[in-house]
Design a protein around this motif. Sequence first.
Motif, short mmCIF file in Angstrom:
data_model
loop_
_atom_site.label_atom_id
_atom_site.label_comp_id
_atom_site.label_asym_id
_atom_site.label_seq_id
_atom_site.Cartn_x
_atom_site.Cartn_y
_atom_site.Cartn_z
N VAL A 323 24.39 -10.51 11.23
CA VAL A 323 25.17 -10.94 9.90
C VAL A 323 24.67 -12.52 9.75
N ARG A 324 24.83 -12.43 8.68
CA ARG A 324 24.35 -13.77 7.88
C ARG A 324 25.13 -13.92 6.78
N LYS A 325 25.73 -15.38 6.92
CA LYS A 325 26.67 -15.79 5.85
C LYS A 325 26.49 -17.43 5.54
N GLY A 326 26.11 -17.67 4.63
CA GLY A 326 25.75 -19.39 4.43
C GLY A 326 24.58 -19.81 5.26
N ASP A 327 24.80 -21.01 5.76
CA ASP A 327 23.69 -21.61 6.35
C ASP A 327 24.37 -22.43 7.62
N VAL A 328 24.32 -21.74 8.68
CA VAL A 328 25.03 -22.21 9.94
C VAL A 328 24.53 -23.76 10.40
N ARG A 329 23.41 -24.15 9.81
CA ARG A 329 22.76 -25.34 10.25
C ARG A 329 23.54 -26.51 9.36
N ALA A 330 23.78 -26.17 8.17
CA ALA A 330 24.72 -27.13 7.44
C ALA A 330 26.13 -26.95 7.99
N GLY A 331 26.53 -25.85 8.21
CA GLY A 331 28.03 -25.67 8.97
C GLY A 331 28.27 -26.53 9.99
N PHE A 332 27.35 -26.41 10.85
CA PHE A 332 27.59 -27.36 12.22
C PHE A 332 27.24 -28.84 11.79
N ASP A 333 26.59 -29.17 11.06
CA ASP A 333 26.39 -30.53 10.45
C ASP A 333 27.73 -31.14 9.97
N GLU A 334 28.63 -30.19 9.01
CA GLU A 334 29.80 -30.64 8.76
C GLU A 334 30.84 -30.65 9.84
N ALA A 335 30.56 -30.13 10.98
CA ALA A 335 31.55 -30.05 12.04
C ALA A 335 31.72 -31.53 12.74
N ASP A 336 33.07 -31.68 13.17
CA ASP A 336 33.24 -32.77 13.90
C ASP A 336 33.31 -32.29 15.34
N VAL A 337 33.63 -31.04 15.74
CA VAL A 337 33.78 -30.58 16.97
C VAL A 337 33.03 -29.41 17.10
N VAL A 338 32.09 -29.40 18.14
CA VAL A 338 31.31 -27.84 18.28
C VAL A 338 31.51 -27.41 19.65
N VAL A 339 31.99 -26.13 19.77
CA VAL A 339 32.14 -25.76 21.25
C VAL A 339 31.04 -24.28 21.28
N GLU A 340 30.47 -24.46 22.45
CA GLU A 340 29.40 -23.47 22.80
C GLU A 340 29.89 -22.99 24.27
N ARG A 341 30.08 -21.77 24.37
CA ARG A 341 30.04 -21.06 25.79
C ARG A 341 29.53 -19.71 25.59
N THR A 342 29.17 -19.29 26.89
CA THR A 342 28.65 -17.73 27.12
C THR A 342 29.82 -16.94 27.83
N TYR A 343 30.08 -15.92 27.42
CA TYR A 343 31.27 -15.03 27.98
C TYR A 343 30.58 -13.78 28.32
N ARG A 344 31.40 -13.13 29.27
CA ARG A 344 30.73 -11.96 29.89
C ARG A 344 31.85 -11.06 29.86
#
Lengths: 975, 295
Positions: A323-344
């Motif tokens: 799935v591709r929409k927009g430009d995630v790199r730009a999106g994360f640049d705009e973000a003030d908070v980024v959360v990443e986790r791995t779920y199972r």
Amino acid sequence: MSQLEFNVNGRPVRLDVPESRYLAEVLRLDLGLTGTKIGCNEAECGICTVLVDGAPVNSCIYPAFKAQGARVETIESLSADGALHPLQQAFLDHGATQCGICTPGLIMTAKALLDEKQSAGAPVTEAEIKIALKDTYCRCTGYQSVKNAILQAAGIESPPYLPEVKHPGAVIGRPLPNPDSRAKVMGTALFTDDYRFPGMVVARTKRAGVAHARIRSIDISKAEALPGVLAVLTWKDVPGRNLHGLVTIDWPVLCQDKVRYAGDAVAIVAALDDEAAEAAIDAIEVDYEPLPAVLDPIEANRPDAPRVHEHRETGNLLKHIKVRKGDVRAGFDEADVVVERTYRTPRTEHLFLEPECSIGVPADYDPTDFGGTHDPESRRGVTHRHDKVAVYCGSQIPRLDVSQIAASLALPEERVRVVACLMGGGFGGKEDIAAQIHVALLAERVKRPVKMLYSRQESLLFHPKRHGTVIRIRTGATREGRLTAVEAELYGDGGAYASLSEKVMTRATTHASGPYDVPHVKVDCYAMYTNNTPCGAFRGFGVTQSCFAVESNMDLVAEELGMDPIAFRRHNILDVGKTTCTGQVLQESCGLGECLDWVERDMRAYHEARGEPFRWSWNEGSKRYAWGLAVGYKNTGLGGGAPDKASAICRVYLDDAGRPRAEVRTTSAEMGQGLPAVLAACAAEELGLPYEDVRVLLGDTDVCPDGGPTTASRQTYVSGNAARHAAMQVRDKLAAVAASRMQAPIEEIAFSGGAVRHGDTTIPLVEVVAWASEEQGGEIEAEYEYWAPRTQPLGTGGAMHFAFGFGAQAALCCIDEETGRVDVLQIVTANDVGRAINPLTLQGQIDGGIVMCLGNTLTEHYVMEEGVPWTSVMARYKMPGIKHAPKIVSRLVEHETADGPFGAKGVGELCSIPTSPAITNAIVHAVGVRFLCLPVDQDALLRAMRAGEQEVAQGWGYRSAVTPLMAGTEEPASV
Amino acid sequence: MAIAHPFLYEKPGTVKQALQLLAQHGAGARVLAGGTDLVGQLVDGLVRPEIVVDLKGVPDLQEIRMEKDVIHIGALATFTDIMESPLIRKKLPVMAEMTEWVASRGVRNRGTMVGNICSAVPCCDSGPILLVYGGKVLVKSARGQRAVPIAQWFTGPRRTVLAPGELVLGVRVPDPGKHGGAFVKMRRYKGEDLAQASVTALLLAGNQWRIAFGSVAPTPIAGKRVEKLLHGKRLTPALVEEAVALTDQETAPITDIRSTREYRAHMLRVMMRRALEAAASRKAGRGPAYGTELI
Ligand code: FES
Ligand code: FES
């Protein structure tokens, strides 16, 4: 053989039976009392409960001779005189029977309790109901309706729990029991194993038992020579295509060169009785050369991993979905908070309480050859000669079964008939071929009807499960609480065969940014082959898994932002005019905001009733209480550009008493979800007939047009529309006749209350039907093929789905600080269903979906060890019982769709999606521990609480810790 | 999944006839009392007897009665009989409490306490109860009768001192007088029910304690150290904690697919605390009613 003398349902019975027979077998096989059901044969499910001298016993393990001289009562005794017992009536009124396979056991267990209380002159309490029923399971209802029904039958006022409906019609929007519920509460409803044909023999399957091996040789000579054995078939005996499959045709009917999972079928046997069949299975000798197995979806993608299917160009990768929409790199640049986790998430089991059963009937079968009769009333079924091979089975896709059977038997499709019988639950687990092809092969070989009934243990071993997944997800948001980007990587363990993996994991992928308006999204999903049990469709279809990851991250981001979880979601939810991650601009029916409003209101109401302000969490003694919230959405219909259509026939006729009635026919499947009620309501509403006067016939491919697969929450929408339009066409035909006879313009003719009206003139429908039949020289019938609005494939940015259901849930949990025990006390939920066709069966879906997902969260895991299921018996799979069932407060939001029948859309899966993250989010609020891994292990929870750890990544029953994802390293091969 | 191999079925009318059948067939005979454990084993093919002797036709074996200062529970008394017996509820309330925890209602209706201790599976819940109440197993054979203290009954998983040709007539429990107690069992949560640990505590007159653990070892075991620690003392919060701390020395839980050693050990401590507190308050006529879930 010895003589057994006892009293069954008030009648003395004397018969000679083998000493080793069980009571359930005597009742079902010797006495034909098939109301008593068998779900496990291991004293686990309780659906076989009957009363012996008034006390409930599990008849599946009760030696028949222990009942010598005793008084036995079965479900059939309750309505012997035709009138329903108060319990039966209450189960009917409350919608406490869905698929109905558990109903006799529940009712008999409840009867013992009520009888006991009555003779003690004491009223029954809710607590007593929970204790009495704690070991009689139901997979469909979620128990709320069951409990209310029992209270009602005990004379305690407890009306069915029904959410409010906006604007009910004459029939639409009214709570009406499913048309087949009466037979289910009486124990007369026939499931596949209840059918018996003269001359029928039994069949068994030889399964691999090892995860991955080359077959050196198969020796069936000893098995064939055994007394009572009629046929032993291997791959050599498959005249046509030795493969089946729903999307990718890769699953051997009978394995030839190698086996790819422990449940693979290598040979099949038909024999005169169970003992002979089992002996033959034991006598088949298969020489295997063991191969290294691949058991982890991430390892499977490594170039050096053992290959599950050697000749696939992409190795073990079934599909890379993007799935591709927009430009995630730009999106994360705009973000003030980024959360990443791995779920199972774990592989889980449907545990429909009726194990798979198929009966093959050969072409040219004549029951009189076996001392039978042509009596069509004896048992619905083949009672006359016909030149087709017929298969009776519980199937979610009868029409596709026909194609698959025909291909393997090398027959034209017109020579195959599938009669889909009532199903004791499906939930997605009865979409793939089970024994349908096997019994057809055997029946043709031995020229007798052949029944293949899987034991519970075989069912656990064989059928496709819910995908175990690993989901890494990154979510970015601005300080103001606007989502800017979501990036995710998913691995789905599809097991040995494709089944519906590609579709399921596509759904997980396209729903991986949640029901939110996210400008930049990038998702990669790898659906993998492994040597584990295959995975396929399971209520929620991949979205249950990704929703857990999405909604966990949403709470994490909200927390980092210091925002209220509801307010944060409200900022971002999808609405009309907003765009999904696949680029679809939503045009209509998007009531998620209203769902959130309701859930918030109902959470607050809980505290208002206690005279206190709202709070997310609080403590009482060693107990911690908290609310957790999650939202979800789920497509209705196949989508992705797949043609989605259903046909139905509607017919109006006069019954024996000369009353006008209607009939609706389609092959769409009922597995307890209440489809017949929906179809009957749609037709009744249009024809102005009482609901009771519409009968529904499903699943027989000889007389029903194709309703398509029962999957993707699509039947209410698609088959509902087909039934509605077919009924409208019938109505138009009748209106034309009425108009000419009444000399009125056709558009002024109205149908209601079983009559045709024009102005003040009212003519009973019966007369109009008679006129029309006279004019048309026969019954009035119409077939309608409904095509759902077109959808576009993933990647095109067009409308991938014609509708989405939206829902919100909040869970109130209680955690015992000392033991780690988690209890879910209450779920408040609101669902946008478009329009409620039948609030009774609809609420049944909501209750059942929630409780099923509660199991997914807290207790369920189909555990495999080195490719062989540890979960080999039902005793090792803990599904929620009545004691786990929370109180459910439910609201309906009705944002109508333009094209759905009366505005409706699907709900069957939606309710089973947000429960898991709602519960795990509550656990965080209560004790500060986040589960990244399901099921929530009380053991691990307690350890984390005591160690002050905030996250639990390693759950119960997993093979190893999460294998690190390959993100950032080389890009895996793509398809 | 029917029983694959055939067997003879006999239903004698007297104890004497039953003993004759057992003498005739020796190790090939199995006694069917409630049928729960035996039937399970038959289905699994774990036992393949040539004859099954059903005791149901023998009169009196179902009785639960008071004989002077001993409570006698017949071999055929089911868990439901025990649970509902006014005599048991009055005299041995912890036993009644345990029966409410026994599997499903269908199983309770058929399963007997004697069958449970004869099958001697490690998770046998009757064992710890009989241990704290000082029960004896009444055994009869063609050669005579003997009463085996429960502490000597179990010899290993699925093994007891019962010899071929012997028949258990019932269990006998001395009247403990006024007491309080609690049976606490770990709740089934995931995986399967079997082998879930339990703690039983009994407080008798003169502050004498009896403690037993179930499913933490191949056979039920007595908590001798805790008993000694508490002997003759009034229960205080500090004493409870001391006893809880001793739990680790009494038991050696294992890690398997269902649970970890650490968790089991922790739960045993929690269960010990709750069992002791409930026993003491129940003896004082307070505390949660028997049968209340304590964890
Ligand atoms: S308990 Fe008897 S069939 Fe499941
Ligand atoms: S209605 Fe209970 S299992 Fe289906």
